[in-house]
Scaffold this motif. Sequence first.
Motif, PDB file in Angstrom:
ATOM      1  N   SER A 221       0.842  -1.075   0.281  1.00  0.00           N
ATOM      2  CA  SER A 221      -0.043  -0.092  -0.089  1.00  0.00           C
ATOM      3  C   SER A 221       0.808   1.342   0.077  1.00  0.00           C
ATOM      4  N   ILE A 222       2.104   1.080   0.077  1.00  0.00           N
ATOM      5  CA  ILE A 222       2.885   2.377  -0.486  1.00  0.00           C
ATOM      6  C   ILE A 222       2.684   2.751  -1.717  1.00  0.00           C
ATOM      7  N   ASN A 223       2.070   1.940  -2.691  1.00  0.00           N
ATOM      8  CA  ASN A 223       1.729   2.221  -4.045  1.00  0.00           C
ATOM      9  C   ASN A 223       0.541   2.991  -3.988  1.00  0.00           C
ATOM     10  N   PHE A 224       0.245   4.182  -4.496  1.00  0.00           N
ATOM     11  CA  PHE A 224      -0.981   4.958  -4.307  1.00  0.00           C
ATOM     12  C   PHE A 224      -2.167   4.087  -4.958  1.00  0.00           C
ATOM     13  N   VAL A 225      -1.897   3.596  -6.031  1.00  0.00           N
ATOM     14  CA  VAL A 225      -3.178   2.831  -6.743  1.00  0.00           C
ATOM     15  C   VAL A 225      -3.933   2.043  -5.805  1.00  0.00           C
ATOM     16  N   ARG A 226      -3.256   1.410  -4.821  1.00  0.00           N
ATOM     17  CA  ARG A 226      -3.712   0.527  -3.956  1.00  0.00           C
ATOM     18  C   ARG A 226      -4.766   1.364  -2.967  1.00  0.00           C
ATOM     19  N   ILE A 227      -4.236   2.650  -2.615  1.00  0.00           N
ATOM     20  CA  ILE A 227      -5.136   3.237  -1.856  1.00  0.00           C
ATOM     21  C   ILE A 227      -6.420   3.534  -2.653  1.00  0.00           C
ATOM     22  N   LEU A 228      -6.164   4.142  -3.824  1.00  0.00           N
ATOM     23  CA  LEU A 228      -7.337   4.530  -4.629  1.00  0.00           C
ATOM     24  C   LEU A 228      -8.210   3.656  -4.963  1.00  0.00           C
ATOM     25  N   ALA A 229      -7.882   2.358  -5.266  1.00  0.00           N
ATOM     26  CA  ALA A 229      -8.753   1.281  -5.544  1.00  0.00           C
ATOM     27  C   ALA A 229      -9.586   0.842  -4.347  1.00  0.00           C
ATOM     28  N   GLN A 230      -9.071   0.951  -2.992  1.00  0.00           N
ATOM     29  CA  GLN A 230      -9.589   0.753  -1.795  1.00  0.00           C
ATOM     30  C   GLN A 230     -10.803   1.755  -1.563  1.00  0.00           C
ATOM     31  N   THR A 231     -10.577   3.007  -1.929  1.00  0.00           N
ATOM     32  CA  THR A 231     -11.340   4.095  -1.811  1.00  0.00           C
ATOM     33  C   THR A 231     -12.968   3.917  -2.308  1.00  0.00           C
ATOM     34  N   VAL A 232     -12.943   3.084  -3.587  1.00  0.00           N
ATOM     35  CA  VAL A 232     -13.975   2.874  -4.076  1.00  0.00           C
ATOM     36  C   VAL A 232     -15.252   2.058  -3.352  1.00  0.00           C
ATOM     37  N   TYR A 233     -14.665   1.269  -2.514  1.00  0.00           N
ATOM     38  CA  TYR A 233     -15.850   0.404  -1.573  1.00  0.00           C
ATOM     39  C   TYR A 233     -16.212   1.372  -0.428  1.00  0.00           C
ATOM     40  N   TYR A 234     -15.557   2.572   0.010  1.00  0.00           N
ATOM     41  CA  TYR A 234     -15.935   3.239   1.234  1.00  0.00           C
ATOM     42  C   TYR A 234     -17.240   4.229   0.327  1.00  0.00           C
ATOM     43  N   PHE A 235     -17.091   4.410  -0.827  1.00  0.00           N
ATOM     44  CA  PHE A 235     -18.426   5.221  -1.550  1.00  0.00           C
ATOM     45  C   PHE A 235     -19.461   4.195  -1.719  1.00  0.00           C
ATOM     46  N   TYR A 236     -19.215   2.924  -1.959  1.00  0.00           N
ATOM     47  CA  TYR A 236     -20.186   1.956  -1.989  1.00  0.00           C
ATOM     48  C   TYR A 236     -20.650   1.493  -0.840  1.00  0.00           C
ATOM     49  N   ALA A 237     -19.917   1.310   0.057  1.00  0.00           N
ATOM     50  CA  ALA A 237     -20.688   1.084   1.312  1.00  0.00           C
ATOM     51  C   ALA A 237     -21.646   1.991   2.121  1.00  0.00           C
ATOM     52  N   TYR A 238     -20.844   3.366   1.968  1.00  0.00           N
ATOM     53  CA  TYR A 238     -21.761   4.551   2.514  1.00  0.00           C
ATOM     54  C   TYR A 238     -23.301   4.437   1.702  1.00  0.00           C
ATOM     55  N   PHE A 239     -23.099   4.338   0.356  1.00  0.00           N
ATOM     56  CA  PHE A 239     -24.401   4.598  -0.275  1.00  0.00           C
ATOM     57  C   PHE A 239     -25.265   3.474   0.003  1.00  0.00           C
ATOM     58  N   ARG A 240     -24.855   2.340   0.250  1.00  0.00           N
ATOM     59  CA  ARG A 240     -25.770   1.287   0.489  1.00  0.00           C
ATOM     60  C   ARG A 240     -26.434   1.330   1.778  1.00  0.00           C
ATOM     61  N   ALA A 241     -25.570   1.832   2.879  1.00  0.00           N
ATOM     62  CA  ALA A 241     -26.103   2.038   4.301  1.00  0.00           C
ATOM     63  C   ALA A 241     -27.164   3.193   4.315  1.00  0.00           C
ATOM     64  N   GLN A 242     -26.630   4.058   3.426  1.00  0.00           N
ATOM     65  CA  GLN A 242     -27.638   5.416   3.739  1.00  0.00           C
ATOM     66  C   GLN A 242     -29.028   5.427   3.128  1.00  0.00           C
ATOM     67  N   ASP A 243     -29.007   4.357   2.397  1.00  0.00           N
ATOM     68  CA  ASP A 243     -30.430   4.034   1.821  1.00  0.00           C
ATOM     69  C   ASP A 243     -31.530   3.778   3.050  1.00  0.00           C
ATOM     70  N   GLN A 270     -12.046  13.230   2.372  1.00  0.00           N
ATOM     71  CA  GLN A 270     -11.561  14.380   1.977  1.00  0.00           C
ATOM     72  C   GLN A 270     -11.890  14.782   0.458  1.00  0.00           C
ATOM     73  N   MET A 271     -12.528  13.605  -0.411  1.00  0.00           N
ATOM     74  CA  MET A 271     -13.324  13.652  -1.618  1.00  0.00           C
ATOM     75  C   MET A 271     -14.733  14.339  -1.552  1.00  0.00           C
ATOM     76  N   GLY A 272     -15.242  14.420  -0.271  1.00  0.00           N
ATOM     77  CA  GLY A 272     -16.692  14.605  -0.222  1.00  0.00           C
ATOM     78  C   GLY A 272     -17.455  13.834   0.315  1.00  0.00           C
ATOM     79  N   LEU A 273     -17.246  12.600   0.439  1.00  0.00           N
ATOM     80  CA  LEU A 273     -18.088  11.734   1.256  1.00  0.00           C
ATOM     81  C   LEU A 273     -18.457  11.837   2.523  1.00  0.00           C
ATOM     82  N   PRO A 274     -19.755  12.022   2.913  1.00  0.00           N
ATOM     83  CA  PRO A 274     -19.801  12.768   4.433  1.00  0.00           C
ATOM     84  C   PRO A 274     -19.805  11.625   5.507  1.00  0.00           C
ATOM     85  N   ILE A 275     -18.652  11.069   5.473  1.00  0.00           N
ATOM     86  CA  ILE A 275     -18.465   9.863   6.653  1.00  0.00           C
ATOM     87  C   ILE A 275     -18.402  10.702   7.788  1.00  0.00           C
ATOM     88  N   ASN A 276     -19.278  10.280   9.090  1.00  0.00           N
ATOM     89  CA  ASN A 276     -19.186  10.692  10.361  1.00  0.00           C
ATOM     90  C   ASN A 276     -17.727  10.526  10.933  1.00  0.00           C
TER      91      ASN A 276
END
Length: 464
Positions: A221-243, A270-276
């Motif tokens: 995970s020193i490689n940034f693409v690892r970080i970015l690929a994992q960021t996707v499922y935070y958005f996906y998780a938030y959207f599913r729970a928010q429903d 930081q990208m704007g996903l409103p995680i508490n």
Amino acid sequence: MKYISTRGQVEPKGFIDTVLMGLADDGGLMIPEQIPVISPEELREWSTLSYVDLFLQIFARYVNDEIPAADLRELAERSYGNFRHPEVTPVKKISDSLYIMELFHGPTFAFKDVALQFMGELYSYMSRKNGDIIHILGATSGDTGAAAIQGVRGKEGIKICILHPHGKVSKVQELQMTTVDDSNVLNLSVKGNFDDCQKMIKDLFADLTFKKKYHLRAINSINFVRILAQTVYYFYAYFRAQDESGERKVNISVPSGNFGNIFSGFLARQMGLPINKLIIATNENNILERFVRTGEYQPGEFRSTHSPSMDIQVASNFERYLYYFLKEDAAKVSDYMNKLQTEGKIVLSQEDLEHVQRDFAAYGASNQDCLQSIIKYKNEYDYLLDPHTACGIAAYEQCSGPEEVCITLATAHPAKFDESIVLCEIEQEFPAPIQALFSMPQHQTIIDHDLNEVVRQLEAFYTR
């Protein structure tokens, strides 16, 4: 979009050059020069997207058109087409206040597959496009190694070497790495702990002559693409729970060792996903919990626990957070990291500590906490947790408020850690691919904790 080093001594790079560099040449970590912010309107539009379409929307903000859109879609579809669940990372409701996102439906039954299946495809794509041989080098506390090997095994133009701590990963984790007999794979089992393995990897990447000679590429995970690929499922998780959560605030509890997964959540926010609350769940190797509670970042005594993938005292991705915490001042980051190197610790002021505590909550689960959570959730909800997810559940119970909803990330299938499950007097049925491992021969080289021996093994591997 350009990428810079947390230590400020690398000229801005494009996306592909950043991926190929891995660890920055000045010893820092690569980060985007500016984090793209997603508007509330865009977030609403994204909330109904499939996993792959959401992935493409997020990556489009970072790749600078260096990968044509059609190629990127093909890479993403190949990466996630072999997951065992059509949603890739499904979210399950456990109670009125708890959801679990299952990140273990990839080939090696662990969350690392989500990023590393894509990285394997991306490296293969780059090798074909550039006609270069790629030598991937990484260290693992258990899951990264198996996922990385699975992502690139047998691929032309790529060789991979993984270091893991001898006898300090679960048996299934060991078998997933060492039963692979492809000629482009080398497993080095190091007599030491994960931090020892990780330091040797960083030392090799810091040797710019060696790095350039052998075209070293990072899979950790020193490689940034690892970080970015994992960021996707935070958005996906938030959207599913928010429903279903209505107006309640949404927290995410993250089993954490090397700070990469939790930093992906920080990037999403930081990208704007409103995680508490971003809740850092650790085990008895609780450097991150102590940092959030006291403001002191100081590696302590290494402890073997029931959650071995988090048995880490030196969290590589902490430096990325430090960069943003220090208001993107690379000189201050260098000073802090030098202080950590010379004095063995970083100590924050009370004002700075309050800032950290606005960013994170944290809880370090004891071995007993871990086992009790496994037993409780099996008995009360008929849901079997792996020991890392159990630490995440313990942290949710300690840190999430009564009027809040929490998503805990399930980072591995419990079959990968049966050593812990049997301590709870629970019998589980292994998935067929895991059961099959026990009858396969192993291929690994056991070595001392010696950088010179690692170099000798690598040079023989790369030149054969």
